[in-house]
Design an enzyme around this catalytic site. Structure first.
Site, PDB file in Angstrom:
ATOM      1  N   LEU A 102      32.023 -48.487  19.488  1.00  0.00           N
ATOM      2  CA  LEU A 102      31.524 -47.580  20.528  1.00  0.00           C
ATOM      3  C   LEU A 102      31.851 -46.183  20.026  1.00  0.00           C
ATOM      4  CD1 LEU A 102      32.746 -49.293  23.843  1.00  0.00           C
ATOM      5  CD2 LEU A 102      30.441 -49.288  22.887  1.00  0.00           C
ATOM      6  N   ASP A 103      30.978 -45.235  20.324  1.00  0.00           N
ATOM      7  CA  ASP A 103      31.238 -43.852  19.910  1.00  0.00           C
ATOM      8  C   ASP A 103      32.543 -43.351  20.525  1.00  0.00           C
ATOM      9  OD1 ASP A 103      28.800 -43.889  18.635  1.00  0.00           O
ATOM     10  OD2 ASP A 103      27.737 -42.943  20.305  1.00  0.00           O
ATOM     11  N   LYS A 104      33.070 -42.292  19.943  1.00  0.00           N
ATOM     12  CA  LYS A 104      34.337 -41.725  20.442  1.00  0.00           C
ATOM     13  C   LYS A 104      34.239 -41.391  21.937  1.00  0.00           C
ATOM     14  CE  LYS A 104      37.586 -37.997  19.388  1.00  0.00           C
ATOM     15  NZ  LYS A 104      37.890 -36.876  18.489  1.00  0.00           N
ATOM     16  N   LYS A 190      21.878 -43.327  22.545  1.00  0.00           N
ATOM     17  CA  LYS A 190      21.644 -41.868  22.534  1.00  0.00           C
ATOM     18  C   LYS A 190      20.368 -41.530  21.768  1.00  0.00           C
ATOM     19  CE  LYS A 190      26.587 -40.944  22.794  1.00  0.00           C
ATOM     20  NZ  LYS A 190      27.781 -40.764  21.994  1.00  0.00           N
TER      21      LYS A 190
END
Ligand code: URA
Length: 237
Positions: A102-104, A190
């Site tokens: 998962l992205d930061k 995104k």
């Protein structure tokens, strides 16, 4: 297995520290104190306890975490805190790793395990394991967007996504949606919204295959999977 090896493997410290535990009379086998580190024990047949707590021998661990923002989904990072840093040392000892990234700034369901086969099966593009995300979007999300996602959209690198299921929870200047995708391309959610000119401002993963994020876990908290959860994940592919 030697008693000191068993206890070291289960995270009770180095062999040297385990010797100290034995010296302190912290360890019993079938109710009797044992000091001999070399004693051979069968943890499935015998009751090995440390400070009165039974040692259950396991090789694999499975945790679900509600990943907080600001933390990296990796095992090591030179600058930032990682999801592994959030685990207790006893759990870190099993060397789990996050299944996918998962992205930061993304929150929500993250599975951590040291079971490479399960991880591989869940991540394999051939298995089409669905992932559901909740997102807040800057811009009015429309049924037209849902239609586009349903056909697959072309990302900035030319990759055409598999069909995604977009459910619009709120269509307004700040929209809210749920999106189900079967892949895990870098920044996929995104980038899918970028193709329709909109920006994801908040992203949270709700589920992965049959595994749903436990609402009782606050950000940064984690727990072991129940045997039912593990079984249904294993049957996912
Ligand atoms: N899609 C994204 O854009 N980011 C994530 O962290 C997961 C899916």
């Amino acid at each position: 297995m030697r008693l000191d090896k068993l206890l070291a493997n289960m995270g009770y410290g180095s062999r040297k520290e385990v010797k100290q535990l034995l010296k302190q009379k912290a360890v019993t086998v079938d109710g009797a104190y044992v000091k001999d580190a070399a004693l051979h024990v069968d943890p499935e047949q015998q009751n090995v306890s440390v400070f009165g707590e039974r040692v259950v021998y396991t090789e694999f661990v499975y945790f679900m975490m509600n990943k907080p923002p600001g933390v990296i989904s990796a095992t090591e990072d030179l600058r930032d805190e990682t999801v592994i840093d959030l685990l207790e040392p006893l759990h870190q000892h099993f060397q789990p790793f996050p299944v996918g990234r998962l992205d930061k700034d993304t929150e929500g369901l993250l599975l951590l395990t040291n079971d490479g086969i399960l991880a591989h099966n869940l991540l394999s593009p051939k298995k089409h394991v669905p992932k559901v995300y909740y997102a807040q979007i800057d811009g009015v999300v429309t049924e037209e967007d849902a239609e586009k996602f349903a056909h697959g959209v072309e990302l900035d690198d030319g990759y055409i996504t598999k069909p995604g299921k977009l459910v619009i929870l709120k269509s307004a200047q700040q929209s809210e949606i749920e999106l189900t995708i079967q892949e895990g391309k870098f920044h996929q959610v995104k980038r899918m919204f970028e193709t329709v000119g909109k920006r994801v401002t908040y992203l949270k993963r709700l589920s992965m295959g049959n595994l749903k994020l436990d609402d009782n876990l606050a950000l940064g908290e984690y727990r072991e999977l129940t045997s039912e959860e593990l079984e249904s994940l294993q049957n996912n592919h």
